[in-house]
Design an enzyme around this catalytic site. Structure first.
Site, PDB file in Angstrom:
ATOM      1  N   ASP A   7       0.957  -1.042  -0.194  1.00  0.00           N
ATOM      2  CA  ASP A   7      -0.453  -0.295   0.188  1.00  0.00           C
ATOM      3  C   ASP A   7       0.391   1.644  -0.231  1.00  0.00           C
ATOM      4  OD1 ASP A   7      -1.746   1.886   0.118  1.00  0.00           O
ATOM      5  OD2 ASP A   7      -3.277   0.924   1.651  1.00  0.00           O
TER       6      ASP A   7
HETATM    7  C1  BGC Z   1      -5.248   3.486   0.221  1.00  0.00           C
HETATM    8  C2  BGC Z   1      -5.080   1.957  -1.073  1.00  0.00           C
HETATM    9  C3  BGC Z   1      -4.853   3.077  -2.119  1.00  0.00           C
HETATM   10  C4  BGC Z   1      -3.276   3.914  -2.375  1.00  0.00           C
HETATM   11  C5  BGC Z   1      -2.879   4.268  -3.508  1.00  0.00           C
HETATM   12  C6  BGC Z   1      -3.514   3.991   0.576  1.00  0.00           C
HETATM   13  O1  BGC Z   1      -3.838   4.929   0.804  1.00  0.00           O
HETATM   14  O2  BGC Z   1      -4.868   2.526   1.510  1.00  0.00           O
HETATM   15  O3  BGC Z   1      -6.487   1.228  -1.005  1.00  0.00           O
HETATM   16  O4  BGC Z   1      -5.019   1.935  -3.863  1.00  0.00           O
HETATM   17  O5  BGC Z   1      -3.801   4.541  -1.063  1.00  0.00           O
HETATM   18  O6  BGC Z   1      -4.192   5.016  -3.518  1.00  0.00           O
END
Ligand code: BGC
Length: 830
Positions: free
Chosen positions: A234
């Site tokens: 993530d």
């Molecule tokens: C989230 C993800 C997301 C990523 C990119 C993170 O803060 O938990 O689900 O895909 O950001 O935006």
């Protein structure tokens, strides 16, 4: 489904290509180039691969707010409510075309964490409290995307069931609950749909970050389940170089490398790390190949905003939105007759709530409000409206142009200028010459005060900020800036101020400065600011709305929450509707007994007025066509096809994570959250505790009625390794066409280990014309009878008797069939 059909990539010999890469180049592939791209290697014609959020649309490569326009689909819980894998597969296929238009080969979706606490901020984005419902829908979504050439990225693997301290907390999950609830949807989707990518969760699992957890990534995901795709972290969730590579994490996101900045050196000195680097680089190449990106680099032209070009997308979003709506109560007042006068009141009447917040948000092509939808359906003349009260968590952001001047530091020369479309800026790119780590920005905007009155202003920001109105300071979020809940927990809380204004235009000026380097940030150079402005709420607004409702034939009270309440990075506020909304319902109901409550939330809320209102429709956040889909259901042009994918508890104390040990069990204490309730979440908890929920899992009314009869099993006794089918006849006994969801639960009559009283194992949605009868057949296999034995490290179905319960909700299971398993069955795990 896509207009650019997925061109099969010419076979790229990945091993040969890999052998041509220097160690340096291999390492370069293992962290992003920027926020949404991998690193290209032009020397060997390796293109960059672009990824995009997900899951309820494809936002594109821009910022979270104010980026390119795009189609907004129903959120996860709305799709979860459809119980319709075929429809979710259509959504996945439609999203693939959207991804191509945004130049992305990978969608960061679906979000498939199973609900645990009703307070999880991201429940709106996930499907359900049940692993089988989640797993089947996720499988359909992934098939829809990947059949059309776009990689899916099921997330967040694993144990990200709440947003509280998500970047550091350890989810400590008993092995059985882990296997039976939280890993199960991932296992199902990996085995059945073979996703080309997966995203690890931010949190730790039993003390180790998921992004460097060898058991999670290698032993289970790749070893046991046979996952052969790419594992990415993530965003900002990679915490080491060598250890994460050796544990099986392929890609650090976003880029450029932060945790992996020393990886090359580590690999040069450690053969095991070098070998792991090569293996991980292979996965990046494989994903580039699978998405057809070698043959057709996607990210080569500008992103496209296609709205009117795709009438089928609009129609799908509208249909899916309606199909996810759950009719919670109806004394017969719905569907509404045509030609009546309607008062459409409430904070969510004129304001469309089409999506939740956080990384799942996007700049929707359209945001059709309930008021707009009902007006279009009904004709403007017969609709009146009033706001009644507000449900703001933060003050509304003025939707006006904002001029930004950038300086290297306060008082320096202006180095760049920019205009943004609204008074919230989340920087993902900067004008030339601006250093994201250190700059000073001056934002100016003009707001209109409708009358002489007192107004509220606010600021929330990731850096330091202060606001002046007509030259006078009104909000100081600078001198005492403290980290709060906004911006994924990396921004301040909202700081408010007031000022009396005369009617007319007023100048707002915000000074913004980056915080000194090294302070807690999401990623280096993370900057964001949000300006809020509103008139003081009118103390009489509730009675004004009630007075309006009194004059109409019907009142539709549009209440609920919005993406500030239901969002990423922070959990939900509680279960009681914010602001004066309950009071508004009571007042409108007292003025007009024909009051319909239209609820739009991302999860359960309490409903103290439930006994008095004749109808409640839960519409969730159904995507950009929200108001149209709502009008379709209210007028009966579409049926309310949804069934609850989540138990609505009577109150917070009935929530599965509340009764035992409030702090350590939820939200967590001392850096850990203990899943003390084990297997007993959702309806499993309801059964175990003997609770009466406000609404049970699987529940939802239709505009027609159904009879489920003639239950049968294809065999009364089966042996280890065999399967069986259960069938029932479903008849539409009403006078309208409609659908119901046949649900099958298994109860193990005698078990060596403690088991929930029932577990959902199969379901089917049937659409029937009046009088029509259909036989529904549901399969049952060994895993449907098994529990996970953590001591034996195996799935075990014990010989003995099982009850197969069939009906239309977890609380309406009139049929019980007896199934015997003649011999023990066992499937070992690692
Ligand atoms: C989230 C993800 C997301 C990523 C990119 C993170 O803060 O938990 O689900 O895909 O950001 O935006």
């Amino acid at each position: 489904m896509t207009d650019t059909p997925n061109t099969p990539a010419p076979a790229v010999d990945l091993d040969a290509l890999l052998d041509q890469l220097t160690l340096d180049e291999q390492v370069s592939l293992l962290a992003g180039a920027d926020f949404w791209r991998t690193v290209p290697i032009p020397r060997l014609n390796i293109p960059p691969l672009k990824v995009s959020d997900g899951p309820a649309g494809v936002r594109g490569g821009g910022p979270l707010v104010g980026g390119m326009k795009t189609a907004a689909y129903p959120v996860g819980i709305a799709l979860g409510s459809t119980w319709n894998p075929a429809l979710v597969r259509e959504v996945g296929a439609s999203l693939a075309r959207e991804a191509l238009d945004k130049g992305a080969g990978v969608l960061l979706a679906p979000t498939i964490n199973v609900f645990r606490s009703s307070l999880n901020g991201r429940n709106f984005e996930n499907y359900a409290e049940d692993p089988i419902l989640t797993g089947t829908l996720a499988t359909a979504y992934v098939h829809g995307l990947q059949d059309n050439g776009v990689a899916a990225t099921p997330k967040h693997y694993a144990g990200n069931e709440s947003e509280y301290q998500r970047n550091s907390i350890s989810s400590n999950i008993p092995a059985r609950a882990m296997r039976e609830l939280y890993l199960r949807p991932f296992e199902m989707v990996v085995k059945a749909a073979r996703p080309w990518a997966i995203m690890t969760a931010y949190n730790k699992l039993d003390g180790t970050f998921c992004s460097e957890h060898p058991w999670l990534l290698q032993t289970v995901l790749r070893g046991e389940w046979g996952f052969d795709g790419l594992v990415m972290s993530d965003w900002g969730g990679t915490h080491s170089a060598g250890p994460s590579v050796r544990a099986g994490l392929d890609l650090e996101m976003p880029g450029p490398a932060r945790a992996r900045s020393g990886l090359l050196e580590e690999a040069q000195h450690d053969p095991a790390t070098a070998a792991a680097v090569k293996e991980r680089a292979r996965e990046v190449l494989r994903l580039i190949e699978r998405t057809g990106t070698f043959a057709t680099p996607r990210d080569v032209r500008d992103e496209a905003e296609k709205d009117t070009e795709y009438p089928d997308t609009r129609a799908l979003i509208r249909r899916a939105g309606a199909e996810g709506m759950v009719l919670l109560k109806n004394t017969g007042i719905l569907p509404l007759p045509a030609g009546k006068t309607i008062a459409v009141v409430g904070p969510n009447a004129a304001k469309a709530q089409v999506m939740g917040g956080g990384s799942a948000q996007m700049n929707a092509h359209r945001q059709v409000s309930p008021l707009d939808g009902l007006r279009e359906a009904q004709g403007a003349g017969s609709i009146s409206t009033a706001v009644g009260c507000d449900n703001d968590k933060f003050l509304p952001v003025p939707q006006v142009p904002v001029q930004i001047e950038y300086r290297a530091q306060d008082g320096g020369d202006v180095i760049a200028r920019e205009e943004k479309g609204q008074a919230e800026v989340m920087w993902f790119s900067y004008p030339e010459g601006v250093n994201p780590m250190e700059f000073h920005g001056t934002l100016t905007l003009t707001v209109q005060a409708p009358q002489d009155a007192e107004y509220e202003f606010s600021l929330a920001s990731a850096g330091l900020s202060r606001l002046t109105v007509d030259g006078q300071e009104v909000v100081d979020n600078w001198t005492a800036w403290t980290q709060g809940e906004t911006y994924f927990g990396f921004g301040s809380d909202e700081v408010r101020g007031r000022r009396t204004l005369s009617a007319g235009a007023h100048q707002l000026r915000v000074e913004y400065a980056t915080k000194p380097a090294g302070e807690g940030v999401l990623f280096a150079g993370f900057n964001a600011v949000r300006v809020g402005f509103r008139a003081e709420p009118d103390a009489d607004s509730v009675s004004q709305a009630a007075a309006l409702a009194a004059q109409a034939d019907y009142a539709v009270v549009c209440i609920g929450t919005n993406g500030d309440w239901e969002t990423e990075g922070v959990d939900r506020w509680g279960l009681d509707l914010p602001g004066r909304q309950n009071e508004l319902v009571e007042a409108v109901l007292a003025a007009n007994p024909n009051t319909i409550v239209l609820l739009q939330t991302g999860g359960p809320v309490t409903m103290p007025w439930l006994g008095g209102v004749p109808a409640v429709l839960q519409a969730w956040f159904p995507g950009q066509e929200a108001g149209h889909a709502i009008a379709d259901v209210l007028y009966g042009r579409a049926e309310p096809g949804g069934r609850l994918p989540q138990t609505f508890p009577m109150s917070l104390k009935d929530d599965p994570t509340h009764p035992l040990n409030p702090d350590v069990q939820y939200p967590g204490e001392g850096g850990r959250v203990e899943y003390l309730e084990g297997l007993y979440t959702g309806y499993r908890h309801v059964d175990q505790s003997g609770l009466a929920p406000l609404f049970p899992f699987g529940f939802g009314l239709s505009y027609t009625t159904f009879d489920v009869s003639n239950p049968r099993l294809s065999a009364a006794t089966i042996g280890a390794g065999e399967s069986v089918t259960a069938s029932v006849q479903v008849k539409n006994t009403g006078s309208r066409a409609g659908s119901t969801v046949v649900q099958l639960y298994v109860h193990d009559r005698v078990s060596r280990l403690d088991r929930p009283a029932k577990e959902l194992k199969a379901y089917a949605k049937v659409q029937l014309a009046p009088g029509q009868i259909e036989t529904v057949t549901l399969p049952l296999g060994m895993r449907d009878l098994a529990y996970y034995d953590d001591a034996a490290h195996a799935w075990i179905a014990e010989a003995g008797d099982f009850d197969v319960l069939i009906g239309q909700s977890s609380a309406d299971l009139p049929h019980t069939l007896r199934l015997s398993l003649s011999t023990d069955w066992k499937e070992p795990t690692s």
